[in-house]
Design a protein around this motif. Structure first.
Motif, short mmCIF file in Angstrom:
data_model
loop_
_atom_site.label_atom_id
_atom_site.label_comp_id
_atom_site.label_asym_id
_atom_site.label_seq_id
_atom_site.Cartn_x
_atom_site.Cartn_y
_atom_site.Cartn_z
N HIS A 1 15.31 -13.66 -41.35
CA HIS A 1 16.35 -13.44 -40.19
C HIS A 1 17.63 -13.09 -40.94
CE1 HIS A 1 13.60 -15.31 -37.17
NE2 HIS A 1 13.61 -16.22 -38.16
N PRO A 2 17.90 -11.74 -40.75
CA PRO A 2 19.05 -11.20 -41.37
C PRO A 2 20.39 -11.91 -40.65
CG PRO A 2 18.07 -9.46 -40.16
CD PRO A 2 17.13 -10.70 -39.87
N ALA A 3 21.36 -12.35 -41.46
CA ALA A 3 22.60 -12.73 -41.04
C ALA A 3 23.16 -11.94 -39.93
CB ALA A 3 23.65 -12.68 -42.25
N SER A 4 23.72 -12.47 -39.06
CA SER A 4 24.45 -11.73 -37.79
C SER A 4 25.92 -12.26 -37.76
CB SER A 4 23.82 -12.23 -36.84
OG SER A 4 22.43 -11.81 -36.70
N GLY A 5 26.69 -11.33 -37.11
CA GLY A 5 28.09 -11.76 -36.89
C GLY A 5 29.07 -10.77 -37.68
N SER A 6 28.61 -9.95 -38.79
CA SER A 6 29.38 -9.20 -39.44
C SER A 6 29.75 -7.84 -38.89
CB SER A 6 28.90 -9.14 -40.93
OG SER A 6 29.39 -7.82 -41.50
N ALA A 7 30.81 -7.29 -39.03
CA ALA A 7 30.88 -5.94 -38.40
C ALA A 7 30.06 -4.93 -38.94
CB ALA A 7 32.38 -5.60 -38.46
N SER A 8 29.50 -5.21 -40.07
CA SER A 8 28.67 -4.31 -40.82
C SER A 8 27.23 -4.48 -40.73
CB SER A 8 29.10 -4.26 -42.33
OG SER A 8 28.91 -5.56 -43.01
N ASP A 9 26.85 -5.33 -40.07
CA ASP A 9 25.53 -5.80 -39.55
C ASP A 9 24.60 -4.59 -38.98
OD1 ASP A 9 25.45 -8.32 -40.59
OD2 ASP A 9 25.52 -9.24 -38.36
N THR A 10 23.44 -4.06 -39.52
CA THR A 10 22.82 -3.23 -39.07
C THR A 10 21.21 -3.73 -38.76
OG1 THR A 10 24.02 -1.46 -40.25
CG2 THR A 10 21.65 -0.91 -39.59
N HIS A 11 20.89 -3.46 -37.46
CA HIS A 11 19.56 -3.87 -37.33
C HIS A 11 18.89 -2.57 -36.44
CE1 HIS A 11 20.07 -8.25 -37.33
NE2 HIS A 11 21.38 -7.77 -37.32
N CYS A 12 17.64 -2.48 -37.18
CA CYS A 12 16.88 -1.10 -36.67
C CYS A 12 15.88 -1.38 -35.89
CB CYS A 12 16.73 -0.06 -37.87
SG CYS A 12 18.23 0.57 -38.51
N VAL A 13 15.20 -0.54 -35.03
CA VAL A 13 14.04 -0.88 -34.30
C VAL A 13 13.20 0.58 -34.29
CG1 VAL A 13 13.08 -1.26 -32.10
CG2 VAL A 13 15.02 -2.44 -32.84
N VAL A 14 11.92 0.36 -34.78
CA VAL A 14 11.19 1.60 -34.76
C VAL A 14 10.06 1.28 -33.79
CG1 VAL A 14 9.63 3.29 -35.82
CG2 VAL A 14 11.70 2.57 -37.00
N VAL A 15 9.52 2.08 -32.81
CA VAL A 15 8.40 1.67 -31.77
C VAL A 15 7.33 2.95 -31.96
CG1 VAL A 15 7.94 1.67 -29.56
CG2 VAL A 15 10.11 0.95 -30.24
N VAL A 16 6.47 2.46 -32.14
CA VAL A 16 5.06 3.38 -32.54
C VAL A 16 4.20 3.37 -31.49
CG1 VAL A 16 5.84 3.63 -34.96
CG2 VAL A 16 4.13 1.86 -34.20
N ASP A 17 3.28 4.09 -31.43
CA ASP A 17 2.07 4.11 -30.42
C ASP A 17 0.96 3.59 -31.21
OD1 ASP A 17 3.73 4.93 -28.15
OD2 ASP A 17 3.37 7.10 -28.61
N PRO A 18 -0.10 3.15 -30.44
CA PRO A 18 -1.44 2.73 -31.45
C PRO A 18 -2.03 4.35 -31.65
CG PRO A 18 -1.36 1.73 -29.31
CD PRO A 18 -0.10 2.81 -29.32
N LEU A 19 -2.88 4.18 -32.94
CA LEU A 19 -3.56 5.13 -33.13
C LEU A 19 -4.45 5.74 -32.19
CD1 LEU A 19 -4.52 4.62 -36.95
CD2 LEU A 19 -3.00 6.58 -35.98
N GLU A 20 -4.86 6.81 -31.79
CA GLU A 20 -5.65 7.49 -30.86
C GLU A 20 -6.94 8.11 -31.71
OE1 GLU A 20 -5.64 7.36 -27.53
OE2 GLU A 20 -3.66 6.17 -27.69
N PRO A 21 -8.04 8.06 -31.23
CA PRO A 21 -9.20 8.53 -31.72
C PRO A 21 -8.86 10.17 -32.40
CG PRO A 21 -9.84 7.74 -30.10
CD PRO A 21 -8.69 7.39 -29.79
N GLY A 22 -9.08 10.24 -33.66
CA GLY A 22 -8.67 11.64 -34.18
C GLY A 22 -7.54 11.71 -34.84
N GLN A 23 -6.44 10.80 -34.46
CA GLN A 23 -5.11 10.75 -35.28
C GLN A 23 -5.00 9.97 -36.82
OE1 GLN A 23 -2.74 8.69 -32.32
NE2 GLN A 23 -1.47 10.83 -32.08
N ASP A 24 -4.28 10.49 -37.39
CA ASP A 24 -4.13 9.99 -38.62
C ASP A 24 -2.80 9.25 -38.69
OD1 ASP A 24 -6.44 11.15 -40.06
OD2 ASP A 24 -5.54 12.87 -40.18
N VAL A 25 -1.66 9.34 -37.85
CA VAL A 25 -0.39 8.89 -37.85
C VAL A 25 0.05 8.71 -36.58
CG1 VAL A 25 1.97 9.37 -38.31
CG2 VAL A 25 0.33 10.42 -39.77
#
Length: 168
Positions: free
Chosen positions: A28-52
């Motif tokens: 759990h990253p420390a929170s409260g600092s002005a330099s805190d960075t929290h990133c979020v990536v949202v991906v879709d499930p693999l579909e048939p025939g997809q590699d990525v």
């Protein structure tokens, strides 16, 4: 009373085991600092025939309320399942990015390529959302892992160009 070095080492290890070490705790990253960075990536499930998997969104927030803004950004998407947490240091230390998907892991899972920033910094990661197996590869090697990965190893450290996660 004079204790031997071995006795002191064993006593210290027992204390750490009783308290729990940072490596054994969920990060759990420390929170409260002005330099805190929290990133979020949202991906879709693999579909048939997809590699990525398709990346639906990639967002970073900085400042004191970065964590809450990151959480809110996930709530406003179709993503509801946290799949991974990437960390820049071994044992889940350093900076973080949370990877979300719209469904729990299955046998097909998710496959994605970290952006160039993460590709040159990824050292450890946690898997969740039903995922229990991962495969990471890079220019110096690859590896298959069961469960959380406190260290990707010398060949992959700071050189992960592709990750696949699934329920094995």
């Amino acid at each position: 009373m004079k204790l031997s070095r071995t006795a002191l080492t064993l006593a210290a290890a027992a204390c750490l085991a009783a308290l729990g070490t940072p490596a054994s705790a969920a990060p759990h990253p420390a929170s409260g600092s002005a330099s805190d960075t929290h990133c979020v990536v949202v991906v879709d499930p693999l579909e048939p025939g997809q590699d990525v998997s398709e990346v639906a969104s990639r967002t970073c927030f900085t400042g004191k309320d970065a964590a809450s803004r990151a959480d809110a950004s996930v709530a406003s998407t179709t993503a509801s399942v946290e799949l991974m947490t990437w960390a820049t240091d071994h044992s889940y230390g350093g900076e973080y990015t949370h990877v979300y998907g719209s469904a729990y892991c299955d046998g097909a899972g998710y496959s994605f390529r970290p952006n160039s920033w993460w590709s040159s910094r990824l050292s450890s990661y946690l898997v969740s959302g039903g995922c229990n197996t991962s495969y990471a590869s890079g220019p110096r090697g690859n590896g298959t892992f069961d469960g959380d990965v406190p260290y990707v190893g010398a060949a992959l450290n700071d050189a992960v160009t592709s990750i696949k996660i699934w329920r094995g």
